[in-house]
Structures are given as C-alpha cells and as structure tokens.
Design a protein around this motif. Structure first.
Motif, PDB file in Angstrom:
ATOM      1  N   ARG A  30     -17.135  -2.522   4.851  1.00  0.00           N
ATOM      2  CA  ARG A  30     -17.153  -3.404   3.735  1.00  0.00           C
ATOM      3  C   ARG A  30     -17.228  -4.921   4.009  1.00  0.00           C
ATOM      4  N   PRO A  31     -18.527  -5.477   4.414  1.00  0.00           N
ATOM      5  CA  PRO A  31     -18.511  -6.801   5.102  1.00  0.00           C
ATOM      6  C   PRO A  31     -18.185  -7.914   3.930  1.00  0.00           C
ATOM      7  N   THR A  32     -18.143  -7.634   2.765  1.00  0.00           N
ATOM      8  CA  THR A  32     -17.775  -8.389   1.991  1.00  0.00           C
ATOM      9  C   THR A  32     -16.133  -8.687   1.762  1.00  0.00           C
ATOM     10  N   CYS A  33     -15.314  -7.754   2.337  1.00  0.00           N
ATOM     11  CA  CYS A  33     -14.027  -7.930   2.601  1.00  0.00           C
ATOM     12  C   CYS A  33     -13.741  -8.877   3.613  1.00  0.00           C
ATOM     13  N   ARG A  34     -13.146 -10.036   3.264  1.00  0.00           N
ATOM     14  CA  ARG A  34     -13.082 -11.080   4.123  1.00  0.00           C
ATOM     15  C   ARG A  34     -11.549 -11.079   5.037  1.00  0.00           C
ATOM     16  N   GLY A  35     -10.660 -10.154   4.396  1.00  0.00           N
ATOM     17  CA  GLY A  35      -9.419 -10.056   5.066  1.00  0.00           C
ATOM     18  C   GLY A  35      -8.414  -8.851   4.353  1.00  0.00           C
ATOM     19  N   GLN A  36      -7.433  -8.695   5.061  1.00  0.00           N
ATOM     20  CA  GLN A  36      -6.315  -7.790   4.336  1.00  0.00           C
ATOM     21  C   GLN A  36      -5.290  -8.439   4.489  1.00  0.00           C
ATOM     22  N   VAL A  37      -4.230  -8.441   3.540  1.00  0.00           N
ATOM     23  CA  VAL A  37      -2.855  -8.662   3.565  1.00  0.00           C
ATOM     24  C   VAL A  37      -2.121  -7.489   3.083  1.00  0.00           C
ATOM     25  N   ALA A  38      -1.545  -6.645   3.799  1.00  0.00           N
ATOM     26  CA  ALA A  38      -1.027  -5.369   3.286  1.00  0.00           C
ATOM     27  C   ALA A  38       0.526  -5.210   3.775  1.00  0.00           C
ATOM     28  N   LEU A  39       1.386  -4.598   3.045  1.00  0.00           N
ATOM     29  CA  LEU A  39       2.590  -4.418   3.280  1.00  0.00           C
ATOM     30  C   LEU A  39       2.559  -2.841   3.296  1.00  0.00           C
ATOM     31  N   ILE A  40       2.775  -2.382   4.823  1.00  0.00           N
ATOM     32  CA  ILE A  40       2.684  -0.975   5.261  1.00  0.00           C
ATOM     33  C   ILE A  40       3.682  -0.381   6.134  1.00  0.00           C
ATOM     34  N   GLN A  41       3.872   0.786   6.388  1.00  0.00           N
ATOM     35  CA  GLN A  41       4.992   1.171   7.191  1.00  0.00           C
ATOM     36  C   GLN A  41       4.946   0.544   8.658  1.00  0.00           C
TER      37      GLN A  41
ATOM     38  N   CYS B  38      14.606  -4.222   0.833  1.00  0.00           N
ATOM     39  CA  CYS B  38      13.908  -4.977  -0.167  1.00  0.00           C
ATOM     40  C   CYS B  38      13.163  -4.197  -1.239  1.00  0.00           C
ATOM     41  N   PHE B  39      13.600  -2.755  -1.226  1.00  0.00           N
ATOM     42  CA  PHE B  39      12.585  -1.938  -2.017  1.00  0.00           C
ATOM     43  C   PHE B  39      13.814  -1.202  -2.974  1.00  0.00           C
ATOM     44  N   TRP B  40      13.196  -0.841  -4.056  1.00  0.00           N
ATOM     45  CA  TRP B  40      13.872   0.319  -5.017  1.00  0.00           C
ATOM     46  C   TRP B  40      12.961   1.358  -5.375  1.00  0.00           C
ATOM     47  N   PRO B  41      13.283   2.737  -5.138  1.00  0.00           N
ATOM     48  CA  PRO B  41      14.395   2.910  -4.185  1.00  0.00           C
ATOM     49  C   PRO B  41      13.921   2.658  -2.680  1.00  0.00           C
ATOM     50  N   ALA B  42      15.040   2.673  -2.010  1.00  0.00           N
ATOM     51  CA  ALA B  42      14.948   2.233  -0.600  1.00  0.00           C
ATOM     52  C   ALA B  42      14.186   3.419   0.260  1.00  0.00           C
ATOM     53  N   PRO B  43      13.133   3.113   0.949  1.00  0.00           N
ATOM     54  CA  PRO B  43      12.685   4.090   1.724  1.00  0.00           C
ATOM     55  C   PRO B  43      13.311   4.227   3.039  1.00  0.00           C
ATOM     56  N   LYS B  44      13.109   5.515   3.589  1.00  0.00           N
ATOM     57  CA  LYS B  44      13.833   5.728   5.055  1.00  0.00           C
ATOM     58  C   LYS B  44      13.230   5.285   6.065  1.00  0.00           C
ATOM     59  N   VAL B  45      12.225   4.607   5.915  1.00  0.00           N
ATOM     60  CA  VAL B  45      11.308   3.517   7.084  1.00  0.00           C
ATOM     61  C   VAL B  45      11.525   2.256   6.833  1.00  0.00           C
ATOM     62  N   VAL B  46      11.197   1.295   8.051  1.00  0.00           N
ATOM     63  CA  VAL B  46      11.219   0.021   7.801  1.00  0.00           C
ATOM     64  C   VAL B  46       9.611  -0.484   7.411  1.00  0.00           C
ATOM     65  N   SER B  47       9.364  -1.239   6.867  1.00  0.00           N
ATOM     66  CA  SER B  47       8.155  -1.726   6.757  1.00  0.00           C
ATOM     67  C   SER B  47       7.565  -2.884   7.310  1.00  0.00           C
ATOM     68  N   ALA B  48       6.174  -3.387   7.099  1.00  0.00           N
ATOM     69  CA  ALA B  48       5.810  -4.697   7.685  1.00  0.00           C
ATOM     70  C   ALA B  48       4.658  -5.164   6.936  1.00  0.00           C
TER      71      ALA B  48
ATOM     72  N   LEU C 237       0.960  -1.443   0.099  1.00  0.00           N
ATOM     73  CA  LEU C 237       0.097   0.005   0.009  1.00  0.00           C
ATOM     74  C   LEU C 237       0.776   1.421  -0.030  1.00  0.00           C
ATOM     75  N   PRO C 238       0.408   2.260  -0.749  1.00  0.00           N
ATOM     76  CA  PRO C 238       1.121   3.573  -0.491  1.00  0.00           C
ATOM     77  C   PRO C 238       0.770   3.890   0.761  1.00  0.00           C
ATOM     78  N   TYR C 239       1.795   4.575   1.374  1.00  0.00           N
ATOM     79  CA  TYR C 239       1.652   4.827   2.873  1.00  0.00           C
ATOM     80  C   TYR C 239       0.722   5.798   3.118  1.00  0.00           C
ATOM     81  N   GLN C 240       0.527   6.883   2.299  1.00  0.00           N
ATOM     82  CA  GLN C 240      -0.795   7.717   2.571  1.00  0.00           C
ATOM     83  C   GLN C 240      -2.135   7.330   2.449  1.00  0.00           C
ATOM     84  N   ALA C 241      -2.280   6.155   1.944  1.00  0.00           N
ATOM     85  CA  ALA C 241      -3.518   5.523   1.684  1.00  0.00           C
ATOM     86  C   ALA C 241      -3.959   4.503   2.583  1.00  0.00           C
ATOM     87  N   ALA C 242      -2.929   3.956   3.338  1.00  0.00           N
ATOM     88  CA  ALA C 242      -2.985   2.624   4.150  1.00  0.00           C
ATOM     89  C   ALA C 242      -4.042   2.867   5.167  1.00  0.00           C
ATOM     90  N   THR C 243      -3.994   3.740   6.089  1.00  0.00           N
ATOM     91  CA  THR C 243      -4.933   3.910   7.428  1.00  0.00           C
ATOM     92  C   THR C 243      -6.234   3.921   6.906  1.00  0.00           C
TER      93      THR C 243
END
Length: 277
Positions: A139-150, A189-199, A123-129
């Motif tokens: 959104r009850p039809t969304c059964r789950g989320q797997v996201a790479l975020i800050q 693990c990214f290009w370009p490398a961000p200044k933060v760690v992700s999860a 996810l783009p960091y500004q849209a994640a939350t």
C-alpha cells in the motif's frame, strides 16, 4: 476521552462483556491515548485508518484532532457503540480488515481510494502482523503507521541481526520503512488488563526502497528463515539455488543483515521465486 467508568457503562447498558477471543482490551489511559495521536502527527483533514476501535475511545480522540477516520470493527456490538456515539462523523466499516489472503479488504481499499493515509490504531493482536506487513509491502499510499501492539511483536519488528526475535518481519520493516518505539504500555492501562505488556510503535514508510518485487522478496525471506538454524549453503541447496561464490555457506540466516538478504535475493532469489518454488 472515555474513562474506564464510561467504557464499563457503555458495555453494561447493552448487556455485553469484553470478548477475549477478539482481543478486546480497552485502552483507557488518557496519557497513552494522547501519546498515540501525537506520535502520528495527525492534523486537520488527515485521512486515518483505525482498525479495532472498540467503544471508540481512540476514534473520538482522532476526530477531535480533525482527522477523517475510517474505522473498521469486526464485532457488531462494538460497531453499534461507535455508530451511536459518532454517527456520520466517521466512516464505519463492519467486518474484518483482512480478506482471505490476509490482505487489506477490497471494501476498505475502495473507501481509501488513492488518497494518502496513516494507520493509527490499538490493534487486535491477531491482526497486527499481517495488517502491518500488508500496508508496508502493498500500500504505497500508506505514509505511516502508529500502532499499539503486543510488546513481543514490537520486539520482532525492531530486532536486528543475531537477536532471538530477528526474522522476516524485522527484515521487511527495515527494508520498506523505519521504526521507532514510542512507549511501553503496562497492562494496567487497559480494561480488562491483558496478560502481556504492550508497546506503541511508529513505522514510517520508505517509498524509495528500490525493491521491484516486494512480495517476492517477502516470500524469499520467508523461505530462507524456515530453517533459520541451518547453514545458508544447506538452505540454498534445498531450494535448488547455487550458492554464490562470495557467500560464506556456513553462515546462518539470522546473521544476515536486511541489506545482505536483499542483495542475495537480487542475485539468486528472484529467479527462484518466479519459477514457482
């Protein structure tokens, strides 16, 4: 899967560079990409929403796993790359995933229809939350989320009472779902490398949450935490809500568990929010 060399070549061929303002940091680590898809449990025929596909590295991995992918890309340069590589193998939405209210856009909702789906995205960091909260609450039809975020956002989502990161999104995640930490992803693990760690986090929706007015509850929690360092008695007085006799008025919001806040909402919060406060 695309390598870092291929990602660079795709951009260079079009004379474009990663756009920092759009949070374009492209995940190229194949082990992390596989981990994301495995955590989502994607099988043949699953409907997947991906936001911010970039050059389509994760998109291609999802398609190879048999998913029906609806990918949403704000940047026209990236949209062109995804279309050139995947064509009709995916449904590509050009534009913002969120509308002005910070809710999932009507175009995406129309495409998804009533079918169950999962969010799987870097996810783009500004849209994640706002996106993750919209999917949980509305959104009850969304059964789950797997996201790479800050990682900082992941810490807030998973935090418990008393922690520095504990706040509204921690409470809403706990009430409306359950969260697991899948992996910590270094900047390299990214290009370009961000200044933060992700999860990578995995959130499973809880359809039986029992909250009749999820959005009102979210508003209530937000009001309570506007003055998180103040005593609850003072906060409730500010909101013109009588302090329940069984509530220790000297407690602070950050000491309240999600279930305690839900009980407080049911006792006194819902009428307050209905009145337009």
């Amino acid at each position: 899967m695309q390598t870092i060399t291929e990602i660079r070549a795709l951009l260079e061929a079009r004379g474009i560079r990663p756009k920092h303002r759009l949070g374009q940091n492209f995940l190229h680590d194949h082990n992390q990409l596989k981990r994301i898809v495995e955590a989502a449990g994607v099988v043949d025929g699953d409907l997947v929403l991906e936001v911010g596909p970039g050059t389509g590295t994760l998109t291609e991995t999802l398609v190879d796993a048999g998913a029906e992918v609806v990918c949403v890309e704000l940047d026209e340069d990236m949209s062109a790359i995804v279309e050139s590589r995947l064509g009709t193998r995916v449904t590509l939405v050009r534009g913002d995933c969120l509308d002005r209210r910070r809710h999932l856009s009507s175009e995406i909702l129309e495409i998804l229809g009533r079918r169950p789906f999962r969010l799987v995205a870097n996810l783009p960091y500004q849209a994640a939350t706002p996106l993750m909260m919209d999917l949980l609450l509305r959104r009850p039809t969304c059964r789950g989320q797997v996201a790479l975020i800050q990682k900082e956002v992941a810490d807030r989502l998973a935090s418990g009472p008393g922690g520095r990161e504990y706040g509204p999104i921690s409470i809403l995640t706990s009430i409306f779902g359950s969260i697991d930490r899948v992996a910590t992803v270094p900047a390299g693990c990214f290009w370009p490398a961000p200044k933060v760690v992700s999860a990578v986090v995995s959130i499973t929706s809880r359809p039986e949450h029992g909250v009749e007015e999820p959005e009102r509850f979210a508003d209530f929690v937000g009001e309570i935490f506007r003055t998180r360092r103040k005593q609850l008695g003072a906060t409730l007085n500010r909101l013109k809500i009588p302090v329940p006799t069984d509530l220790e008025s000297s407690r602070r919001p950050e000491s309240m568990s999600p279930q305690e806040l839900l009980r407080l909402f049911r006792d006194v919060g819902s009428p307050m929010v209905r009145s337009g406060r």
